[in-house]
Write an enzyme that holds these catalytic residues in place. Sequence first.
Site, short mmCIF file in Angstrom:
data_model
loop_
_atom_site.label_atom_id
_atom_site.label_comp_id
_atom_site.label_asym_id
_atom_site.label_seq_id
_atom_site.Cartn_x
_atom_site.Cartn_y
_atom_site.Cartn_z
N GLY A 216 17.90 43.52 -39.25
CA GLY A 216 18.71 44.35 -40.12
C GLY A 216 17.95 45.58 -40.59
O GLY A 216 16.78 45.79 -40.27
N ILE A 217 18.65 46.40 -41.37
CA ILE A 217 18.03 47.60 -41.93
C ILE A 217 17.03 47.18 -42.98
O ILE A 217 17.31 46.35 -43.84
CB ILE A 217 19.11 48.51 -42.53
CG1 ILE A 217 20.06 49.01 -41.43
CG2 ILE A 217 18.48 49.69 -43.26
CD1 ILE A 217 21.26 49.76 -41.95
N GLY A 218 15.85 47.75 -42.95
CA GLY A 218 14.83 47.45 -43.95
C GLY A 218 13.44 47.47 -43.35
O GLY A 218 13.25 47.23 -42.16
N ILE A 220 10.93 45.44 -43.87
CA ILE A 220 10.38 44.15 -43.47
C ILE A 220 10.90 43.70 -42.11
O ILE A 220 10.11 43.36 -41.23
CB ILE A 220 10.63 43.09 -44.56
CG1 ILE A 220 9.85 43.44 -45.83
CG2 ILE A 220 10.24 41.71 -44.06
CD1 ILE A 220 10.12 42.52 -47.00
N GLU A 239 22.80 44.82 -34.34
CA GLU A 239 23.70 45.91 -34.71
C GLU A 239 22.97 47.24 -34.77
O GLU A 239 23.56 48.30 -34.54
CB GLU A 239 24.36 45.61 -36.06
CG GLU A 239 23.36 45.52 -37.20
CD GLU A 239 23.80 44.56 -38.29
OE1 GLU A 239 24.92 44.01 -38.18
OE2 GLU A 239 23.03 44.35 -39.23
N GLY A 335 25.91 43.40 -41.82
CA GLY A 335 26.10 42.37 -40.80
C GLY A 335 25.28 41.12 -41.04
O GLY A 335 25.16 40.26 -40.17
#
Length: 621
Positions: A216-218, A220, A239, A335
Amino acid sequence: MQDWREQKKNLEIKAENLHQFIEAGSRIFIGTGCSEPVRLTEQLAKNKHRFNDCEIVHFLTLSDNKFFDDQEPSLYRHQALFVGSSIRRAVNEGKADYIPISLSDIPLLIQSGRLRIDVALLQVSPPDKHGFCSLGINVDINRTVFEHSKIVIAQINPGMPRTSGDSFVRFDDIDHFVYEETDLLEFRYPEPDELTKKIGKYCARIIENGSTLQFGIGSIPNAVLMHLTDKKDLSVYSEVISDSVIDLVESGVINCRKSYRPHILTSFAMGTRRLYDYVNENPFIEFQSTETINNIFNIAKNTKQLSINAALSVSVTGQVNSDSIGAEIYSGVGGQLDFSRGAALSEGGKPIICLPSITADGQTSRIVVTLDAGAGVVIPRSEVHYVITEWGVAFLHGKSIRNRVLQMIGIAHPKFRKELLEQAQKLHFIYQDQMLPLTQDGVVILYPEEYEWSYTTPDNEHIFFRPVKNTDERMLQELYYELDPEDRRFRFFSPKSTFSHQETQTAVNVDYESIFAIVGIIGDEDKQKIVSIGSYFLNRSINMAEVAFTVAKGYRNQGFSRHMLNKLIDIAKEKRINGFMGEVLRMNDSMLHLLKTSPYVIKFESEGETFSFRFNFNEKK
C-alpha cells in the site's frame, strides 16, 4: 492519426476557458494521483467564482492547487474518496466531505449512478495511429470514470507514458481536450529511518520465495522492498507500484514466473520520471482498472499473495485503524481491506499490517488497549493476521483474545508494555496474575533479538532458534505434555503430570541474564511449535549456572542438545559466567553421552540415582 490535432481542432479548448464547458451544479472528477491534469485543475482553483455550485470528487490529489482559502469559504463542495494532505484540513474543519469506502466498491458506486460524474478531468497520452490514447500511469478508477461520465475533458500530454494492459481509450470518446506537454507530478518516499528499516526487515523475514506482493501507500510498505534482494521468483499484484520495483525487476528478484499471469499487474504508479519511463510501452507491466485489481477473487487467484499495508493504530485485540487519528480523518480505506481479504483467501497468502510502535514524538503508543473514540476500524479483528512493529511480529488470526493481547504487548514499545498489561487485566482480557519480564525496578526487559539463528538438521529440516518469549507459554506446555512419563522423569526427576499456567509462565518470563532459555521452533508464525528448549539458571554466589534440555521425541538424535549446549555456553561466556553444572539420572544415557563427549573437563559425583556434574569453561580436555 498523424494530424489528429488538426482533424479534431473543433474539440480543442484553452485551459483558461474551462468554465465555459462545465455547467453550474456539475459534479467534477479529478484524475487521480500523479496523472492529475494540473493544467485543468489549476483553473478550478484559480477561477473558483466561475464554477457555480459544483462538486469536486477526489480520490488521491497530490498537486499544490489551493482549493481552500482561510479568509473565505470554498465555492465548491469537495467529496474525498481518500483523504490526502491537500484536503485533510478541509475535511476535518467540515469544509469538505469524506466517503469511507473500499477501492473495490468505488467502480460500482460510479457505474450505478449513486456517485454521478458529470465531468471528468483526466490526463492521457496523444492518440496512436489507431486512434487510441493511453490513461498512462493511472488506470485505477480513471477507467470507470472515463466510461461513465457525461463529459470527458482531457489534457493530452506527450509526456504521459503509453502503458500496457487495459489503459487504452478512444480519442473519439473525448469531448474536449487541452494539448500541453508538461512534466507529470512526481512522488518520492522519504529515505527510511532505522525504525522503518527494522519493520521492513521483519516483513521480509516472513516473505517466502515465489510470493506475490501488494504494498500500500506509505513509507513502511515501500521500505519492505529494500530487504528483498535475496528472494527469488517474486511476483507483483498491487494497486500501486513505485520506483522501488525497478531494481528488483532488473536484478531478477521480481520475474512473475510463479504468477498465474506472467506480468506485474497494477492499477497506478506513484513515483519519479524514472518509473514513468520504465513503464512506457513495457509489456511486462500491465495496468488494469480498480474493478479488476481490487477484486477479492482475482487477488485470491495469486499464489502466496501478501498484502503489506500501514496502520495508524492497532488495539491489543487486533482492531486496525488506518484512516483516522481519533475522530480526525487522516487518510482513507483505500484497498487495504480488499487486499487483506484477498490475501487471506490466497493459497499461502499473508495479510500484513505494519506500524511503528510509538508516535514520532515518542509520547504515545500506537498499540493501544482500545482504539480512541471516533477512530475508524478499517480491518476488524476477525480478519487481522500479521501485525508487525519494530519490535517483532504478532500473528493474531484464529487466536483467543488473551493470546492476542500477549502477542501485541510483545511488539509494543517497551515503555508502554507494563501499562498495557495493567489495562488489559482491568478489562479481564488476560490472567489477573499475568507476568511480564521485568527488572527489580519494574522496567520491562528487552527481548535479545541478537540471539536468533537458524539450524539445519541432518535430515535437512530448518529449525529456528531464539530466546524464549513470554508468549511461548502455551507452546511450552504442549511440548511438556507430549513427553512420555520416562522423558518427564529424565527432565524433572519425577513422572510429572501437570504443567500449570502459574508454573509455566515463570519459565517463559526470564531476565536473559540470570535465567536464559532458548527454544527451537518449527513452522511459520501462523502454526509454530516448540520442539526443544535449553536453559540455564545462574547461581550468583558461585557464578555457575545449572543447565537443562528437553527435545521432542521426533527430533532426537539430530544434534539438538549438543547444538543448544554449545550456544548456551557461548551466551554464558559473553555474560562472564564461569561454567555449567546440573544433575542427570544414571539411566539418562543420551545426556550422559552428551556430557562425556564435550570438550570440557566434566567432574561427576554420584548421588544415589543421579549424577551431579560441573565444568568450567576455561578447563578443556
